[in-house]
Write an enzyme that holds these catalytic residues in place. Sequence first.
Site, PDB file in Angstrom:
ATOM      1  N   GLY A 185       0.811  -1.215   0.000  1.00 49.09           N
ATOM      2  CA  GLY A 185       0.000   0.000   0.000  1.00 49.09           C
ATOM      3  C   GLY A 185       0.840   1.258   0.000  1.00 49.09           C
ATOM      4  O   GLY A 185       1.708   1.427   0.853  1.00 49.09           O
ATOM      5  N   GLU A 241     -18.383  17.333   2.393  1.00 44.70           N
ATOM      6  CA  GLU A 241     -17.626  18.146   1.439  1.00 44.70           C
ATOM      7  C   GLU A 241     -18.194  18.010   0.021  1.00 44.70           C
ATOM      8  O   GLU A 241     -18.269  18.982  -0.725  1.00 44.70           O
ATOM      9  CB  GLU A 241     -16.144  17.776   1.497  1.00 44.70           C
ATOM     10  CG  GLU A 241     -15.578  18.060   2.894  1.00 44.70           C
ATOM     11  CD  GLU A 241     -14.059  18.029   2.988  1.00 44.70           C
ATOM     12  OE1 GLU A 241     -13.504  18.881   3.699  1.00 44.70           O
ATOM     13  OE2 GLU A 241     -13.439  17.145   2.376  1.00 44.70           O
ATOM     14  N   ALA A 272      -5.714  10.704   7.527  1.00 44.04           N
ATOM     15  CA  ALA A 272      -4.330  10.818   7.054  1.00 44.04           C
ATOM     16  C   ALA A 272      -3.325  10.984   8.202  1.00 44.04           C
ATOM     17  O   ALA A 272      -2.257  10.368   8.190  1.00 44.04           O
ATOM     18  CB  ALA A 272      -4.220  11.997   6.088  1.00 44.04           C
ATOM     19  N   GLN A 273      -3.661  11.800   9.199  1.00 40.12           N
ATOM     20  CA  GLN A 273      -2.692  12.126  10.242  1.00 40.12           C
ATOM     21  C   GLN A 273      -2.157  10.908  11.001  1.00 40.12           C
ATOM     22  O   GLN A 273      -0.944  10.707  11.052  1.00 40.12           O
ATOM     23  CB  GLN A 273      -3.287  13.148  11.223  1.00 40.12           C
ATOM     24  CG  GLN A 273      -3.060  14.591  10.793  1.00 40.12           C
ATOM     25  CD  GLN A 273      -1.583  14.929  10.632  1.00 40.12           C
ATOM     26  OE1 GLN A 273      -0.738  14.475  11.388  1.00 40.12           O
ATOM     27  NE2 GLN A 273      -1.275  15.691   9.607  1.00 40.12           N
TER      28      GLN A 273
END
Lengths: 434, 434
Positions: free
Chosen positions: B15, B174, B322-323
Amino acid sequence: MNIPNTNLPRIVIIGGGFAGIALAKSLKNQRVQVVLIDKHNYHTFQPLLYQVATGGLEAGSIAYPIRKVVQEYQNFYFRLGFVNEIDTQNQKVKADIGDLRYDYLVLATGSKTNFFGNKEIERNSVAMKTIPQSLNIRSLILENFEQALLTNDIHDRHSLINFVLVGGGPTGVELAGALAEMKKAILPKDYPDLDVRKMQINLIQSGERILDTMSEKSSQAAEDFLINLGVNVWKNVRVTGYDGSTVTTNTDLTFESATVIWTAGVQGALPSGIDTNAIIPRADRVKVNEFNQVEGYDNIFAIGDIAAMLSDKNPFGHPMMAQPAMQQGKWLGENIVKKINKKPLKPFVYNDKGSMATIGRNKAVVDLPKFHFHGVFAWFVWIFVHLFSLIGFKNKAVVLTNWIYNYIRLDREGRLIIRPFKKKNVTSFVADEV
Amino acid sequence: MNIPNTNLPRIVIIGGGFAGIALAKSLKNQRVQVVLIDKHNYHTFQPLLYQVATGGLEAGSIAYPIRKVVQEYQNFYFRLGFVNEIDTQNQKVKADIGDLRYDYLVLATGSKTNFFGNKEIERNSVAMKTIPQSLNIRSLILENFEQALLTNDIHDRHSLINFVLVGGGPTGVELAGALAEMKKAILPKDYPDLDVRKMQINLIQSGERILDTMSEKSSQAAEDFLINLGVNVWKNVRVTGYDGSTVTTNTDLTFESATVIWTAGVQGALPSGIDTNAIIPRADRVKVNEFNQVEGYDNIFAIGDIAAMLSDKNPFGHPMMAQPAMQQGKWLGENIVKKINKKPLKPFVYNDKGSMATIGRNKAVVDLPKFHFHGVFAWFVWIFVHLFSLIGFKNKAVVLTNWIYNYIRLDREGRLIIRPFKKKNVTSFVADEV
């Protein structure tokens, strides 16, 4: 197609390429109803397709929404559809989205790849006339490199990185140059575990010289540029077959290649229904008079690649390029308005601004009507003309940003396999690949 | 897979998302051999997928070639392939491109859309976890508008421009905001012959509030923003079925819609072969200890969305964002080097920098660990953080150019149907569509 019937004369334009868009602009807010039909919802800036294919630009940078062009035009309708047939008897176009009556019809359908009836080549090679096709070529090139890493069979590996480009016109030449730049600057870094020196780029031209619509001086300069970049240029060779692994020619030259890109011929993208007397056989282009009227019809016109305005001066018509298409589109807009107002039409006069091709970084050839030059300055001229010709400020800005970056960094970051493509396995392709 | 056998310990990373790339960077030029396998040849910046889907950005602007990231790393190999299975007994990964032995294995496979076993919804709705899926959604939205023009059936037309977004997390919110911006600024101009006011955007959330991983203040602000933009926000409603035309829910609410975008759940994208004791059922995530070691294995690790580092403080593990992925990737790189050198490992500590979501022009919500704010300043923070997080200078420059243009001109020029997509007709799709 749900177009309201009004008292205004209805002009139906088939095709939103250079010719169709120029015509649409020229008819803006005249006392007419205009319906523009295209099979894509965007205009394609075809001269830069090869940069999409080689990862230098994104597809969206050379495409422009047609609806955005015509957004503020009065009595203007865009329809996304494919026209199969013209019923000239009843003045109707027949499309996959329904029929539509016309008062004036304009064929601006452009050209498509011509495989000259060779089904085997058509099945196994790839063409580059549209954005989806360019993206397919991009994927194919990169997939071949990924696959070459996985095989221990030297023969297979060679075939996977042996590229055959058939056709020495601008498309083939520009693509060959871009591939050669990739071979030099990008691929050795991306594939350190592959001997990229073994990659071959073969450009095959059936005639005496490449870029044979340009001056001899430019042909020679382009060939020198290509050879310096390591491209094998084969002249006077005609490809006769390709079974997916071996390319055969009319000489004893053969190539083992997994990738044949066919740019060797075009033909008109002609819907059926036009009288055969008006059609040039095999080329599938329609004969038009100096007013772009299709032979034998009063209210059917053709502009751009599909139109052959034959004359003693131009026995094959105007070159199948953007310039004549745009000029004819604009001119015809004025003539149609004249015709509606029963004024005499003005015969089309082509203003030849010249032609050009780029071979790679700092390398281009330019033919002006009375002057030929090549090299760095020609390359800047090429850049300027192409940037200037792109529709839309955003596209200009993004393309310029990419070009500056690519130039400084010797890079092309669009080397992305967004949709995998293997010509042989088209049926295994699914749209929602994840 | 043609990876040379050396004396160096081999680390196989599956990945190239946020976690995998951070790990790769962290292992750069260490005395190890690294093999990174991904099913795409690019890294996807997932937080901006919704902008690709709504034509604000091109696909290439949020993708970055993985080979470019690792170009100069020593003993580093990238392979394009899909790993189906882990053979933990023989320490091998089994992929569509062959098998590969590992000394250390890192699962960084991320997450995929979870339809909670409802095959009917899976078949008829569209998901948005990958770039091809985002492009499909873009095509679908535009195709529906084009089709709505062609029908005289009011019921059909309503269904074509009635959008149902299932899931009130950041992706759904979003996307709803971006669609609402399109409805306001672009679609009425593009489709003057359609009553765009009738377009409906429905956001359906099963829970009490949208953005339920954020603060209550931010949830409320986001909901207010959406409602002001004309989005219908449905809370405490769970979608139970969708047959391609009617959306049913656990209440008596139903929707007639041609477009259901499903963002209501994720699950780990887990290859088979991992001991079931280590797997959280249904979620398909693997339990890891504080060193990201998968439960029951010494040399198998997991990072990012696929990893569930359960603790009293985080009973469901870290948020699937993501973080944590990036932080775990970087951290694990250091721990693997420690492990190889037989030094004690350091338990992972998550540094929560907060979270944010944008709802549209000048509208965003930001949660810092001790401070929540929303509005124009939050929007600028969102812009800055996302620009800064994109990999690569060219992508940053192009995205910024697009955003400035879109902001000033209230426009999105990526409304291009490059590859037509109709969920129901997947089989009729051909790769070389022209």
